[in-house]
Each structure stands twice: as C-alpha cells, then as structure tokens.
Scaffold this motif. Structure first.
Motif, PDB file in Angstrom:
ATOM      1  N   LYS A  41      18.634  59.299   6.682  1.00 28.18           N
ATOM      2  CA  LYS A  41      19.900  59.065   5.972  1.00 28.18           C
ATOM      3  C   LYS A  41      19.580  58.531   4.584  1.00 28.18           C
ATOM      4  O   LYS A  41      18.567  57.870   4.376  1.00 28.18           O
ATOM      5  N   ALA A  42      20.478  58.776   3.638  1.00 28.47           N
ATOM      6  CA  ALA A  42      20.262  58.312   2.269  1.00 28.47           C
ATOM      7  C   ALA A  42      20.258  56.789   2.192  1.00 28.47           C
ATOM      8  O   ALA A  42      19.574  56.199   1.360  1.00 28.47           O
ATOM      9  N   ALA A  43      21.011  56.132   3.064  1.00 30.47           N
ATOM     10  CA  ALA A  43      21.122  54.672   3.011  1.00 30.47           C
ATOM     11  C   ALA A  43      19.886  53.965   3.562  1.00 30.47           C
ATOM     12  O   ALA A  43      19.717  52.768   3.331  1.00 30.47           O
ATOM     13  N   SER A  44      19.020  54.671   4.280  1.00 32.09           N
ATOM     14  CA  SER A  44      17.896  53.994   4.927  1.00 32.09           C
ATOM     15  C   SER A  44      16.862  53.480   3.921  1.00 32.09           C
ATOM     16  O   SER A  44      16.255  52.437   4.149  1.00 32.09           O
ATOM     17  N   GLU A  45      16.664  54.172   2.801  1.00 35.70           N
ATOM     18  CA  GLU A  45      15.672  53.725   1.818  1.00 35.70           C
ATOM     19  C   GLU A  45      16.075  52.415   1.134  1.00 35.70           C
ATOM     20  O   GLU A  45      15.276  51.474   1.082  1.00 35.70           O
ATOM     21  N   PRO A  46      17.304  52.291   0.605  1.00 36.72           N
ATOM     22  CA  PRO A  46      17.683  50.985   0.036  1.00 36.72           C
ATOM     23  C   PRO A  46      17.724  49.872   1.088  1.00 36.72           C
ATOM     24  O   PRO A  46      17.411  48.713   0.776  1.00 36.72           O
ATOM     25  N   LEU A  47      18.074  50.197   2.325  1.00 39.26           N
ATOM     26  CA  LEU A  47      18.097  49.179   3.376  1.00 39.26           C
ATOM     27  C   LEU A  47      16.693  48.722   3.745  1.00 39.26           C
ATOM     28  O   LEU A  47      16.504  47.573   4.153  1.00 39.26           O
ATOM     29  N   GLN A  48      15.700  49.605   3.613  1.00 39.71           N
ATOM     30  CA  GLN A  48      14.303  49.200   3.827  1.00 39.71           C
ATOM     31  C   GLN A  48      13.917  48.131   2.812  1.00 39.71           C
ATOM     32  O   GLN A  48      13.308  47.116   3.166  1.00 39.71           O
ATOM     33  N   LYS A  49      14.267  48.369   1.551  1.00 42.17           N
ATOM     34  CA  LYS A  49      13.943  47.402   0.507  1.00 42.17           C
ATOM     35  C   LYS A  49      14.661  46.078   0.754  1.00 42.17           C
ATOM     36  O   LYS A  49      14.091  45.001   0.538  1.00 42.17           O
ATOM     37  N   LEU A  50      15.900  46.153   1.227  1.00 38.52           N
ATOM     38  CA  LEU A  50      16.665  44.939   1.515  1.00 38.52           C
ATOM     39  C   LEU A  50      16.026  44.158   2.660  1.00 38.52           C
ATOM     40  O   LEU A  50      15.922  42.927   2.604  1.00 38.52           O
ATOM     41  N   LEU A  51      15.588  44.862   3.699  1.00 39.10           N
ATOM     42  CA  LEU A  51      14.942  44.204   4.837  1.00 39.10           C
ATOM     43  C   LEU A  51      13.630  43.546   4.409  1.00 39.10           C
ATOM     44  O   LEU A  51      13.329  42.420   4.807  1.00 39.10           O
ATOM     45  N   LYS A  52      12.845  44.241   3.575  1.00 42.98           N
ATOM     46  CA  LYS A  52      11.606  43.649   3.056  1.00 42.98           C
ATOM     47  C   LYS A  52      11.900  42.386   2.262  1.00 42.98           C
ATOM     48  O   LYS A  52      11.182  41.390   2.365  1.00 42.98           O
ATOM     49  N   SER A  53      12.962  42.427   1.464  1.00 44.13           N
ATOM     50  CA  SER A  53      13.346  41.266   0.666  1.00 44.13           C
ATOM     51  C   SER A  53      13.762  40.099   1.554  1.00 44.13           C
ATOM     52  O   SER A  53      13.372  38.952   1.310  1.00 44.13           O
ATOM     53  N   ALA A  54      14.538  40.388   2.601  1.00 44.10           N
ATOM     54  CA  ALA A  54      14.965  39.337   3.522  1.00 44.10           C
ATOM     55  C   ALA A  54      13.771  38.730   4.256  1.00 44.10           C
ATOM     56  O   ALA A  54      13.707  37.511   4.474  1.00 44.10           O
ATOM     57  N   MET A  55      12.804  39.584   4.627  1.00 38.76           N
ATOM     58  CA  MET A  55      11.599  39.084   5.302  1.00 38.76           C
ATOM     59  C   MET A  55      10.775  38.203   4.355  1.00 38.76           C
ATOM     60  O   MET A  55      10.245  37.164   4.764  1.00 38.76           O
ATOM     61  N   ALA A  56      10.679  38.606   3.094  1.00 34.86           N
ATOM     62  CA  ALA A  56       9.945  37.807   2.111  1.00 34.86           C
ATOM     63  C   ALA A  56      10.653  36.475   1.864  1.00 34.86           C
ATOM     64  O   ALA A  56       9.998  35.429   1.733  1.00 34.86           O
ATOM     65  N   ASN A  57      11.996  36.502   1.812  1.00 32.87           N
ATOM     66  CA  ASN A  57      12.751  35.260   1.650  1.00 32.87           C
ATOM     67  C   ASN A  57      12.497  34.310   2.818  1.00 32.87           C
ATOM     68  O   ASN A  57      12.327  33.108   2.633  1.00 32.87           O
ATOM     69  N   ALA A  58      12.478  34.856   4.031  1.00 27.39           N
ATOM     70  CA  ALA A  58      12.265  34.034   5.225  1.00 27.39           C
ATOM     71  C   ALA A  58      10.878  33.392   5.205  1.00 27.39           C
ATOM     72  O   ALA A  58      10.723  32.212   5.527  1.00 27.39           O
ATOM     73  N   GLU A  59       9.883  34.192   4.810  1.00 23.72           N
ATOM     74  CA  GLU A  59       8.505  33.707   4.845  1.00 23.72           C
ATOM     75  C   GLU A  59       8.227  32.707   3.713  1.00 23.72           C
ATOM     76  O   GLU A  59       7.643  31.649   3.951  1.00 23.72           O
ATOM     77  N   ASN A  60       8.673  33.019   2.511  1.00 24.39           N
ATOM     78  CA  ASN A  60       8.315  32.199   1.351  1.00 24.39           C
ATOM     79  C   ASN A  60       9.256  31.020   1.129  1.00 24.39           C
ATOM     80  O   ASN A  60       8.808  29.939   0.753  1.00 24.39           O
ATOM     81  N   ASN A  61      10.557  31.214   1.336  1.00 20.92           N
ATOM     82  CA  ASN A  61      11.512  30.154   1.023  1.00 20.92           C
ATOM     83  C   ASN A  61      11.784  29.220   2.194  1.00 20.92           C
ATOM     84  O   ASN A  61      12.126  28.063   1.990  1.00 20.92           O
ATOM     85  N   HIS A  62      11.678  29.743   3.433  1.00 20.88           N
ATOM     86  CA  HIS A  62      12.053  28.939   4.603  1.00 20.88           C
ATOM     87  C   HIS A  62      10.896  28.693   5.569  1.00 20.88           C
ATOM     88  O   HIS A  62      11.101  28.136   6.635  1.00 20.88           O
ATOM     89  N   ASN A  63       9.679  29.154   5.221  1.00 24.68           N
ATOM     90  CA  ASN A  63       8.476  28.967   6.053  1.00 24.68           C
ATOM     91  C   ASN A  63       8.677  29.434   7.496  1.00 24.68           C
ATOM     92  O   ASN A  63       8.274  28.771   8.445  1.00 24.68           O
ATOM     93  N   MET A  64       9.321  30.592   7.651  1.00 24.86           N
ATOM     94  CA  MET A  64       9.538  31.154   8.985  1.00 24.86           C
ATOM     95  C   MET A  64       8.396  32.108   9.317  1.00 24.86           C
ATOM     96  O   MET A  64       7.787  32.700   8.424  1.00 24.86           O
ATOM     97  N   ASP A  65       8.125  32.256  10.601  1.00 26.57           N
ATOM     98  CA  ASP A  65       7.074  33.169  11.054  1.00 26.57           C
ATOM     99  C   ASP A  65       7.620  34.596  11.065  1.00 26.57           C
ATOM    100  O   ASP A  65       8.601  34.880  11.751  1.00 26.57           O
ATOM    101  N   LYS A  66       6.985  35.496  10.311  1.00 26.36           N
ATOM    102  CA  LYS A  66       7.548  36.842  10.163  1.00 26.36           C
ATOM    103  C   LYS A  66       7.456  37.665  11.453  1.00 26.36           C
ATOM    104  O   LYS A  66       8.164  38.654  11.596  1.00 26.36           O
TER     105      LYS A  66
END
Length: 111
Positions: A41-66
C-alpha cells in the motif's frame, strides 16, 4: 511510559491510511515493521518511517528497551483538504478534494 511520534500533512486520504494502521495495532514493534515492509500500500512507506521515529524516541528519550516495544495506539485524523478544480464540459468546473492525514503512533513497553 510511552513514546509518541506524529506524522502531519500526509498526502494520502485518511481512509486509506486507516487500512494499514489496522494491520499493525497491538503488534510488537519488530513484527509491525515486518508487516509494513510486506504490505503493498502507498501508506506503508511513510508509516515505516513513523514507526522508526517512534522507536528512536522510545530508546533515546525515554530509555525504553526496543525489544519490548509494541504499538499501543495508532490512529489517523483528517488534515486540511486541498481544493482543486477539474475542467468539465461546457465551461463548467468540478471540485476535486485532495485529502491529507495526521497520523499518531504510540509505543509502550511490555511489562
């Protein structure tokens, strides 16, 4: 603790994005990424980037285990609508609505 990421003004209609978001809701983050990579689907590529960003936020800003992250919430809201004109017969004009989306993704850590 939760990590959020936002995607604003995505130039895909919200009802098309909603189909892809329903696939990854309540899935582990790694599995959600695999689902998005395999979804044609066309929406899957931007959502991949969003998920990567959310994972990076969790790891770097909140010290969560990815490895323990999962998609707790993901939803789409309509953004601003761009109005365009399509020429028609006998000098008339039809309106074309180009819809945009605001996507929010929330990741949480499993206990």
């Amino acid at each position: 603790m939760e990590a959020k990421a936002y995607l604003r003004h995505l130039r895909i209609a919200p009802r098309k994005v909603q189909i892809v978001l329903d696939l990854i809701r309540n899935q582990p983050a790694a599995k959600a990424m695999a689902i998005l990579k395999a979804t044609p689907k066309a929406a899957s590529e931007p959502l991949q980037k969003l998920l990567k960003s959310a994972m990076a936020n969790a790891e770097n800003n909140h010290n969560m285990d990815k490895d323990n992250l999962y998609v707790a919430e993901c939803f789409v809201c309509p953004g601003p609508i761009m109005k365009r004109i399509r020429p028609r017969a006998q000098g008339r004009a039809f309106r074309v609505l180009k819809r945009t989306s605001h996507v929010t993704m929330v990741l949480k850590e499993k206990e």
